[in-house]
Design a protein around this motif. Structure first.
Motif, PDB file in Angstrom:
ATOM      1  N   UNK A  11     -17.019 -48.397   0.457  1.00 60.32           N
ATOM      2  CA  UNK A  11     -16.552 -48.952   0.971  1.00 60.32           C
ATOM      3  C   UNK A  11     -16.749 -50.077   1.980  1.00 60.32           C
ATOM      4  N   UNK A  12     -15.909 -51.253   2.958  1.00 54.85           N
ATOM      5  CA  UNK A  12     -16.928 -51.896   3.636  1.00 54.85           C
ATOM      6  C   UNK A  12     -16.875 -51.076   5.258  1.00 54.85           C
ATOM      7  N   UNK A  13     -18.117 -51.876   5.451  1.00 53.94           N
ATOM      8  CA  UNK A  13     -18.575 -50.687   7.293  1.00 53.94           C
ATOM      9  C   UNK A  13     -17.861 -51.889   7.841  1.00 53.94           C
ATOM     10  N   UNK A  14     -17.847 -52.101   8.872  1.00 51.74           N
ATOM     11  CA  UNK A  14     -17.091 -52.168   9.911  1.00 51.74           C
ATOM     12  C   UNK A  14     -18.116 -52.398  11.110  1.00 51.74           C
ATOM     13  N   UNK A  15     -18.266 -53.089  12.745  1.00 47.02           N
ATOM     14  CA  UNK A  15     -19.518 -53.308  13.314  1.00 47.02           C
ATOM     15  C   UNK A  15     -18.654 -53.954  14.473  1.00 47.02           C
ATOM     16  N   UNK A  16     -19.861 -54.661  15.257  1.00 47.35           N
ATOM     17  CA  UNK A  16     -19.316 -56.112  15.708  1.00 47.35           C
ATOM     18  C   UNK A  16     -19.927 -57.276  15.881  1.00 47.35           C
ATOM     19  N   UNK A  17     -19.586 -58.693  15.586  1.00 51.87           N
ATOM     20  CA  UNK A  17     -20.291 -59.381  16.101  1.00 51.87           C
ATOM     21  C   UNK A  17     -20.677 -60.131  17.496  1.00 51.87           C
ATOM     22  N   UNK A  22     -23.567 -62.499  24.484  1.00 50.98           N
ATOM     23  CA  UNK A  22     -22.682 -61.324  24.380  1.00 50.98           C
ATOM     24  C   UNK A  22     -20.861 -60.519  24.246  1.00 50.98           C
ATOM     25  N   UNK A  23     -20.406 -61.542  23.739  1.00 49.90           N
ATOM     26  CA  UNK A  23     -18.953 -61.239  23.453  1.00 49.90           C
ATOM     27  C   UNK A  23     -18.413 -60.154  22.522  1.00 49.90           C
ATOM     28  N   UNK A  24     -18.021 -59.568  22.135  1.00 42.43           N
ATOM     29  CA  UNK A  24     -17.856 -58.861  21.063  1.00 42.43           C
ATOM     30  C   UNK A  24     -16.880 -58.346  20.207  1.00 42.43           C
ATOM     31  N   UNK A  25     -16.947 -59.491  19.016  1.00 41.76           N
ATOM     32  CA  UNK A  25     -15.428 -59.176  18.232  1.00 41.76           C
ATOM     33  C   UNK A  25     -15.589 -58.490  16.864  1.00 41.76           C
ATOM     34  N   UNK A  26     -14.629 -57.504  16.326  1.00 40.92           N
ATOM     35  CA  UNK A  26     -14.515 -56.699  15.274  1.00 40.92           C
ATOM     36  C   UNK A  26     -15.299 -57.879  14.110  1.00 40.92           C
ATOM     37  N   UNK A  27     -16.082 -57.211  12.848  1.00 39.30           N
ATOM     38  CA  UNK A  27     -16.348 -57.685  11.958  1.00 39.30           C
ATOM     39  C   UNK A  27     -16.762 -56.775  10.647  1.00 39.30           C
ATOM     40  N   UNK A  28     -16.573 -56.896   9.268  1.00 42.25           N
ATOM     41  CA  UNK A  28     -16.600 -56.186   8.323  1.00 42.25           C
ATOM     42  C   UNK A  28     -17.393 -56.821   7.356  1.00 42.25           C
TER      43      UNK A  28
END
Length: 62
Positions: A11-17, A22-28
């Motif tokens: 399935x998809x994996x998740x991490x950060x943009x 150095x701002x971090x937002x969730x991505x997949x």
């Protein structure tokens, strides 16, 4: 429709943009799924499988 391989269950994996500030937002990262006609129990059926399953020969096209 779920982004999941019907054979291996990948399935998809998740991490950060991470931006330059150095701002971090969730991505997949989605799995590379392809709709192929595969032979299952002697019958031909359309399934969504990842390209690594197609490449390694887990899926028998037919």
């Amino acid at each position: 429709m779920a982004a999941k391989c019907e054979y291996c269950g990948k399935g998809p994996q998740f991490g950060n943009n991470v931006s330059h500030a150095n701002n971090k937002t969730r991505r997949r990262w989605n799995v590379n799924l392809q709709s192929v006609r595969a032979r299952i129990a002697g019958a031909s059926k359309r399934v969504r499988v990842c390209t690594s399953c197609i490449k390694t020969g887990v899926v028998v096209k037919g």
